[in-house]
Design an enzyme around this catalytic site. Structure first.
Site, mmCIF file in Angstrom:
data_model
loop_
_atom_site.group_PDB
_atom_site.id
_atom_site.type_symbol
_atom_site.label_atom_id
_atom_site.label_comp_id
_atom_site.label_asym_id
_atom_site.label_seq_id
_atom_site.Cartn_x
_atom_site.Cartn_y
_atom_site.Cartn_z
ATOM 1 N N ARG A 1 0.810 -1.225 0.000
ATOM 2 C CA ARG A 1 0.000 0.000 0.000
ATOM 3 C C ARG A 1 0.838 1.268 0.000
ATOM 4 N NH1 ARG A 1 -3.135 -3.202 3.805
ATOM 5 N NH2 ARG A 1 -1.724 -2.522 5.433
ATOM 6 N N ILE A 2 1.765 1.366 0.966
ATOM 7 C CA ILE A 2 2.511 2.615 1.111
ATOM 8 C C ILE A 2 3.512 2.770 -0.039
ATOM 9 C CG2 ILE A 2 4.088 3.929 2.612
ATOM 10 C CD1 ILE A 2 2.654 2.576 5.017
ATOM 11 N N ARG B 1 10.958 0.466 8.354
ATOM 12 C CA ARG B 1 11.471 0.045 9.658
ATOM 13 C C ARG B 1 13.002 0.084 9.599
ATOM 14 N NH1 ARG B 1 7.189 1.057 11.474
ATOM 15 N NH2 ARG B 1 5.751 -0.311 12.592
ATOM 16 N N HIS C 1 10.928 9.294 13.158
ATOM 17 C CA HIS C 1 9.786 8.396 12.904
ATOM 18 C C HIS C 1 8.472 9.188 12.795
ATOM 19 C CE1 HIS C 1 8.506 3.915 13.419
ATOM 20 N NE2 HIS C 1 7.659 4.561 12.633
ATOM 21 N N GLU D 1 15.931 2.369 17.496
ATOM 22 C CA GLU D 1 15.250 3.603 17.912
ATOM 23 C C GLU D 1 15.086 3.656 19.423
ATOM 24 O OE1 GLU D 1 11.621 4.646 15.803
ATOM 25 O OE2 GLU D 1 12.558 3.947 13.950
HETATM 26 C C1 DGY Z 1 3.216 2.258 11.811
HETATM 27 O O1 DGY Z 1 2.015 2.453 12.045
HETATM 28 O O2 DGY Z 1 3.643 1.123 11.647
HETATM 29 C C2 DGY Z 1 4.092 3.419 11.658
HETATM 30 O O3 DGY Z 1 5.423 3.093 11.694
HETATM 31 C C3 DGY Z 1 3.774 4.508 12.657
HETATM 32 O O4 DGY Z 1 4.210 5.683 12.045
#
Ligand code: DGY
Length: 395
Positions: free
Chosen positions: A173-174, A271, A318, A300
């Protein structure tokens, strides 16, 4: 362990829900209290430890809404399940911090929040791409330092990217939303690497190519790379949008970085552990014209040693999903998952797109369904029939 403060909402509620961070907006809380939940919200910014979360679960709990920063492994999920919880609901779309297999063994549904993050996160990746390619952060630092003494022909020259080649690693999706933003805005050719072909994206690219031709312009191209090195060597920008799994850990390491073009831009808003950060530091140090835009980090909130000294790296904390709309939407979806499972409602057919998530975000009664349960199929949870996302289903 310091004593943590908890805010209690609807103290007389018959179901107990623990929320490990304060969440944005009001609707999520209204949904929970409207479903007769007593809501206990951890106060403060520091991350709850596993022990703190276990202690918060106590002897009896109905549900927990947790964060991507917390260790929701088998031990914690067992504690949650043993205390009687019916769901773990993650305030995020990603859930690499959750042992979903363990949750499934425990018959515990795991919720997440897709749909509302897609465009927001893709937009941040676009912002990082151009911040790196056009040296925005360097320019900002120069101005603040009073080091700008007048326009110069060769000052802070970056990369154009227009009509260049874009690579995405992970065309979900992203990744697909990012690709469309970059391609439509900058007429880039697309190479993608994914275990599965993305026919929708390929179709979209073909239609866009036809559109360009109809306007007397050169078409853009799209192809699925057979191998990762094939993509890496061909692209001016490589943006990572893969999920973090044991297989994708350090997907981009020293050999992959070496395979990229000398002046390429690497973007990671997915990630941190997908990239070997120490190798990236080395690459950027040795190749000042190579650039990176990072939203996420291997450990992180820490960064690899030396990263902050590099001018050719843009680093943000993030922020991928950090818009008011998205974070409030994530909170609403996380609460809706809890309400639905506690109420015995089925799972929504697909909250994966914004359109499908909108019924939960609009004013009024949300659908009587859980927006997204990642292990719904493995648990055999009933789903609403696809395409019947209307009032009829909500009765
Ligand atoms: C997620 O929802 O997995 C994102 O990393 C938060 O920004």
């Amino acid at each position: 362990m310091t004593q943590r403060d908890w805010q209690i909402e609807n103290p007389g509620g018959s179901r107990r829900v623990v929320v490990t961070k304060e969440l944005p907006g009001k609707r999520w809380l209204q949904l929970l209290t409207g479903a007769d939940c007593r809501v206990e919200i951890a106060q403060g910014e520091d991350i709850l430890t596993a022990d703190e979360i276990r202690a918060a679960c106590g002897e009896h709990i109905d549900a927990a809404i947790g964060q991507l920063t917390e260790p929701w492994g088998a031990v914690l999920l067992e504690a949650l399940s043993a205390a009687g919880a019916s769901i773990y609901s993650q305030f995020a779309v990603g859930y690499d911090n959750v042992d979903v297999a363990a949750a499934t063994r425990l018959r515990l549904p795991v919720g997440n929040t897709p749909g509302v993050l897609t465009e927001t996160t893709a937009q941040l990746a676009v912002a990082l791409t151009f911040a790196a390619a056009r040296r925005i952060a360097e320019g900002d630092r120069m101005m603040r330092a009073g080091a700008y003494h007048g326009w110069l022909p060769s000052m802070l020259l970056g990369s154009l990217l227009y009509r260049g080649t874009l690579g995405i690693v992970g065309a979900g999706r992203i990744g697909a939303a990012y690709a469309r933003m970059m391609v439509e805005g900058h007429k880039m050719d697309l190479v993608y690497y994914d275990v599965r072909p993305n026919e929708e994206l390929e179709g979209y690219m073909a239609d866009y190519a036809d559109f360009l031709v109809a306007h007397g312009e050169r078409p853009v191209t799209c192809r699925r790379a057979e191998t990762l090195p094939d993509l890496l060597g061909a692209c001016d920008v490589v943006s990572i949008h893969a999920a973090l799994t044991a297989e994708t850990h350090h997907l981009i390491g020293a050999p992959e970085l070496a395979a990229m073009k000398e002046e390429a831009v690497l973007v990671n808003a997915s990630r941190g552990p997908l990239v070997d950060e120490a190798a990236l530091v080395e690459r950027c140090r040795a190749h000042p014209r190579f650039r990176a835009g990072l939203d996420v980090y291997e450990n992180e909130p820490a960064m690899a040693l030396g990263l902050e000294e590099l001018d050719n790296v843009v680093i943000v904390p993030h922020l991928g999903s950090a818009t008011t709309f998205t974070r409030e939407g994530m909170a609403t979806l996380a609460a809706a998952n809890v309400v639905a499972i506690l109420s015995g409602w089925p799972v929504w057919p697909a909250a994966a797109s914004l359109e499908n998530a909108l019924p939960f975000l609009n004013d009024g009664e949300p659908p009587r369904a859980a927006p997204s349960i990642v292990n719904a199929s493995d648990l055999g949870l009933p789903r609403l029939a696809v395409g019947r996302s209307t009032k009829e289903d909500q009765q």
